[in-house]
Design an enzyme around this catalytic site. Sequence first.
Site, PDB file in Angstrom:
ATOM      1  N   HIS A  59       0.821  -1.211   0.000  1.00  0.00           N
ATOM      2  CA  HIS A  59       0.000   0.000   0.000  1.00  0.00           C
ATOM      3  C   HIS A  59       0.858   1.264   0.000  1.00  0.00           C
ATOM      4  O   HIS A  59       1.922   1.324   0.618  1.00  0.00           O
ATOM      5  CB  HIS A  59      -1.000   0.002   1.164  1.00  0.00           C
ATOM      6  N   ASP A 165       6.347   2.118   6.695  1.00  0.00           N
ATOM      7  CA  ASP A 165       5.073   1.425   6.528  1.00  0.00           C
ATOM      8  C   ASP A 165       4.228   2.245   5.560  1.00  0.00           C
ATOM      9  O   ASP A 165       3.688   3.288   5.949  1.00  0.00           O
ATOM     10  CB  ASP A 165       4.381   1.278   7.888  1.00  0.00           C
ATOM     11  N   GLU A 194      -5.169   1.778   2.517  1.00  0.00           N
ATOM     12  CA  GLU A 194      -5.036   0.634   3.433  1.00  0.00           C
ATOM     13  C   GLU A 194      -5.191   1.058   4.875  1.00  0.00           C
ATOM     14  O   GLU A 194      -5.795   0.333   5.685  1.00  0.00           O
ATOM     15  CB  GLU A 194      -3.674  -0.036   3.207  1.00  0.00           C
ATOM     16  N   GLU A 195      -4.662   2.224   5.217  1.00  0.00           N
ATOM     17  CA  GLU A 195      -4.615   2.646   6.615  1.00  0.00           C
ATOM     18  C   GLU A 195      -5.991   2.981   7.199  1.00  0.00           C
ATOM     19  O   GLU A 195      -6.129   3.139   8.409  1.00  0.00           O
ATOM     20  CB  GLU A 195      -3.686   3.870   6.768  1.00  0.00           C
TER      21      GLU A 195
END
Length: 324
Positions: A59, A165, A194-195
């Site tokens: 992502h 990340d 995604e988060e």
Amino acid sequence: MNIDRLKELCLIPGISSREEKIREKIIQNLNPRKYYVDKIGNLVIRKGTGNKKILLMAHMDEIGFLITSIKENGNLILRKVGGIPDEIIQSRYIEIVTNEKIIQGVIGAVPPHLKKDNVSFELVGNVGLNTKEDVLNIGINIMDYAVFKKNFINIGNYISCRALDDRFGCFVLEEVYKNSSPKNEVIFAWTVQEEIGLKGAKALSNELSEIDLAIAIDSFACCSRQNQHIKPGDGPVIRFADNSGISSFYYSKKIVELAKKNNIPIQLGTTGGGTDGSIFVDKGTPFVALSVAVKFLHSTVEMIHINDLENLIKLLKIISEEEL
């Protein structure tokens, strides 16, 4: 392995739903003959032919803040996007991303001198201006966003930066795409949002059919009581269970066998959170979450071991070139 390319990806701002700058850089880096970007911003590139279709995902989005309002005194009211721990927010430098430029700012803190007067912390940004009019005049508007100001540094055998990340995953996909000769059809996907709940992967699972295996490349938070055996530097991690799903036992074993056959260290662990891969189970597709151990995940000083990154690239290259 080009660490400068990883640095470049990490330093680009891009919260959930605002991944366009990262996507543009990846397309520029890879210059693929064919690719497509779907309606919500997932980037998809295919490579190779074969009996099996393997999906590799990472992502692009990072945690950050949306500007939801501008106060009359010039402060920017911020809304958290993604899982930002409250304890890392105060007294931070931030970058406000507008349509035209990046503007430096800060999130302040309450001095101890004022706490006894019951002054409480307010999640606002400050760009050194004292009126709403002045803020608007420099180009900041509602719906712009902010990220923590980043510093990319080497610490021994580690790399540290906010947004590792999952920019390390984006980088890994780039390296595998450039340096592999797949015997399978490999679908490389750089996903969005995604988060905030694996949104990009959900859309992607509706677009892609007949995938044999979905592999999500994402972070592994270390080290809690449930995974104290995971050691940074001891190899990539199969994230075989988390809050979103359980990796395919069959394919996890296959990947462990491939790693051992090729003298690549590998670890097995469980953690919290979730990955894009778990979404594909609902479509009848097995998944495996492949990670590297990340110290201080979702902080401003995330750390990964360089050896783990190199070994993950080697492992994914082999997976793409093997008849699984």
